[in-house]
Design a protein around this motif. Structure first.
Motif, PDB file in Angstrom:
ATOM      1  N   TRP A 156       0.955   3.662  -2.817  1.00  0.00           N
ATOM      2  CA  TRP A 156       1.453   4.605  -1.700  1.00  0.00           C
ATOM      3  C   TRP A 156       2.889   4.389  -1.307  1.00  0.00           C
ATOM      4  O   TRP A 156       3.624   5.212  -1.006  1.00  0.00           O
ATOM      5  CB  TRP A 156       0.894   4.329  -0.014  1.00  0.00           C
ATOM      6  CG  TRP A 156      -0.623   4.602  -0.273  1.00  0.00           C
ATOM      7  CD1 TRP A 156      -1.456   5.628  -0.804  1.00  0.00           C
ATOM      8  CD2 TRP A 156      -1.731   3.782   0.442  1.00  0.00           C
ATOM      9  NE1 TRP A 156      -2.614   5.650  -0.437  1.00  0.00           N
ATOM     10  CE2 TRP A 156      -2.819   4.546   0.268  1.00  0.00           C
ATOM     11  CE3 TRP A 156      -1.711   2.518   1.198  1.00  0.00           C
ATOM     12  CZ2 TRP A 156      -4.154   4.032   0.651  1.00  0.00           C
ATOM     13  CZ3 TRP A 156      -3.057   2.252   1.769  1.00  0.00           C
ATOM     14  CH2 TRP A 156      -4.122   2.927   1.714  1.00  0.00           C
ATOM     15  N   ASN A 157       3.303   3.248  -1.694  1.00  0.00           N
ATOM     16  CA  ASN A 157       4.924   2.911  -1.574  1.00  0.00           C
ATOM     17  C   ASN A 157       5.736   3.670  -2.726  1.00  0.00           C
ATOM     18  O   ASN A 157       6.563   4.309  -2.446  1.00  0.00           O
ATOM     19  CB  ASN A 157       5.144   1.576  -1.634  1.00  0.00           C
ATOM     20  CG  ASN A 157       6.853   1.163  -1.383  1.00  0.00           C
ATOM     21  OD1 ASN A 157       6.862   1.809  -0.489  1.00  0.00           O
ATOM     22  ND2 ASN A 157       7.289   0.242  -1.892  1.00  0.00           N
ATOM     23  N   GLN A 199      -5.997  -4.016  -1.649  1.00  0.00           N
ATOM     24  CA  GLN A 199      -5.055  -3.696  -0.449  1.00  0.00           C
ATOM     25  C   GLN A 199      -3.624  -3.470  -1.087  1.00  0.00           C
ATOM     26  O   GLN A 199      -3.018  -2.495  -0.788  1.00  0.00           O
ATOM     27  CB  GLN A 199      -5.044  -4.619   0.797  1.00  0.00           C
ATOM     28  CG  GLN A 199      -4.176  -4.111   1.702  1.00  0.00           C
ATOM     29  CD  GLN A 199      -4.432  -4.976   3.139  1.00  0.00           C
ATOM     30  OE1 GLN A 199      -5.235  -5.747   3.062  1.00  0.00           O
ATOM     31  NE2 GLN A 199      -3.440  -4.652   3.908  1.00  0.00           N
ATOM     32  N   GLU A 221      -1.475  -0.098  -1.312  1.00  0.00           N
ATOM     33  CA  GLU A 221      -0.121   0.059  -0.593  1.00  0.00           C
ATOM     34  C   GLU A 221       0.843   0.021  -1.657  1.00  0.00           C
ATOM     35  O   GLU A 221       1.854   0.713  -1.289  1.00  0.00           O
ATOM     36  CB  GLU A 221      -0.075  -1.256   0.307  1.00  0.00           C
ATOM     37  CG  GLU A 221      -1.082  -1.065   1.600  1.00  0.00           C
ATOM     38  CD  GLU A 221      -1.122  -2.366   2.270  1.00  0.00           C
ATOM     39  OE1 GLU A 221      -0.553  -3.406   1.997  1.00  0.00           O
ATOM     40  OE2 GLU A 221      -1.658  -2.176   3.525  1.00  0.00           O
ATOM     41  N   HIS A 247      -3.312   6.825   4.002  1.00  0.00           N
ATOM     42  CA  HIS A 247      -2.081   5.914   3.511  1.00  0.00           C
ATOM     43  C   HIS A 247      -2.424   4.616   4.445  1.00  0.00           C
ATOM     44  O   HIS A 247      -1.447   3.824   4.466  1.00  0.00           O
ATOM     45  CB  HIS A 247      -0.981   6.445   3.191  1.00  0.00           C
ATOM     46  CG  HIS A 247      -0.754   7.444   2.720  1.00  0.00           C
ATOM     47  ND1 HIS A 247       0.262   8.351   2.441  1.00  0.00           N
ATOM     48  CD2 HIS A 247      -1.801   8.332   1.709  1.00  0.00           C
ATOM     49  CE1 HIS A 247       0.012   9.149   1.679  1.00  0.00           C
ATOM     50  NE2 HIS A 247      -0.897   9.045   1.041  1.00  0.00           N
ATOM     51  N   ASN A 248      -3.400   4.297   5.081  1.00  0.00           N
ATOM     52  CA  ASN A 248      -3.741   3.186   5.904  1.00  0.00           C
ATOM     53  C   ASN A 248      -5.003   2.520   5.467  1.00  0.00           C
ATOM     54  O   ASN A 248      -6.091   2.791   5.489  1.00  0.00           O
ATOM     55  CB  ASN A 248      -3.967   3.555   7.387  1.00  0.00           C
ATOM     56  CG  ASN A 248      -3.953   2.577   8.406  1.00  0.00           C
ATOM     57  OD1 ASN A 248      -4.599   1.525   7.939  1.00  0.00           O
ATOM     58  ND2 ASN A 248      -3.765   2.739   9.608  1.00  0.00           N
TER      59      ASN A 248
END
Length: 123
Positions: free
Chosen positions: A53-54, A46, A50, A17-18
């Motif tokens: 993942w949120n 990106q 992201e 998750h990066n």
């Protein structure tokens, strides 16, 4: 690293998750096709990662039934069923779909993702 190892490394990077970890495996001209959006720049890719993942907390992404359908010394293409699970709004969720990944070998001999196409199989 082989193209098979590159796919495994990509899945592992996704599960951190990066995006910095994912970015290391992206070709500079990568294009992603998702069910609901096309991402043609690193910034778009990106933002999409992201956001996912949120939305899905603690997501675990995996690839099953991987088939390498075209391989030569400069490129390798695989298809597989992707699976994800995690928590959305505090509830456990999971899903799956179809994936295609195209890896190309860069000038340093590293396999990078040039294209990914994900499509949901759920309604």
């Amino acid at each position: 690293m082989s193209y098979e190892q590159a796919l495994k490394q990509y899945i592992n990077a996704t599960n951190t998750h990066n995006f910095t970890n994912v970015k290391q495996l992206l070709h500079e001209d990568a294009v992603y096709w998702f069910t609901d959006k096309t991402c043609e720049t690193e910034e778009e890719i990106q933002r999409y990662f992201e956001n996912a993942w949120n939305v899905i907390k603690e997501e675990v992404y995996s690839a099953i039934d991987v088939q390498w359908i075209s391989v030569d010394e400069h490129s390798a293409t695989c298809i597989y069923t992707y699976h994800y699970e995690g928590y959305a709004n505090g509830q456990f969720v999971s899903g799956f779909g179809r994936a295609t990944n195209l890896f190309v070998k860069d000038n340093d001999g590293n396999w990078k993702i040039k294209h990914e196409h994900l499509s949901s199989l759920q309604k």
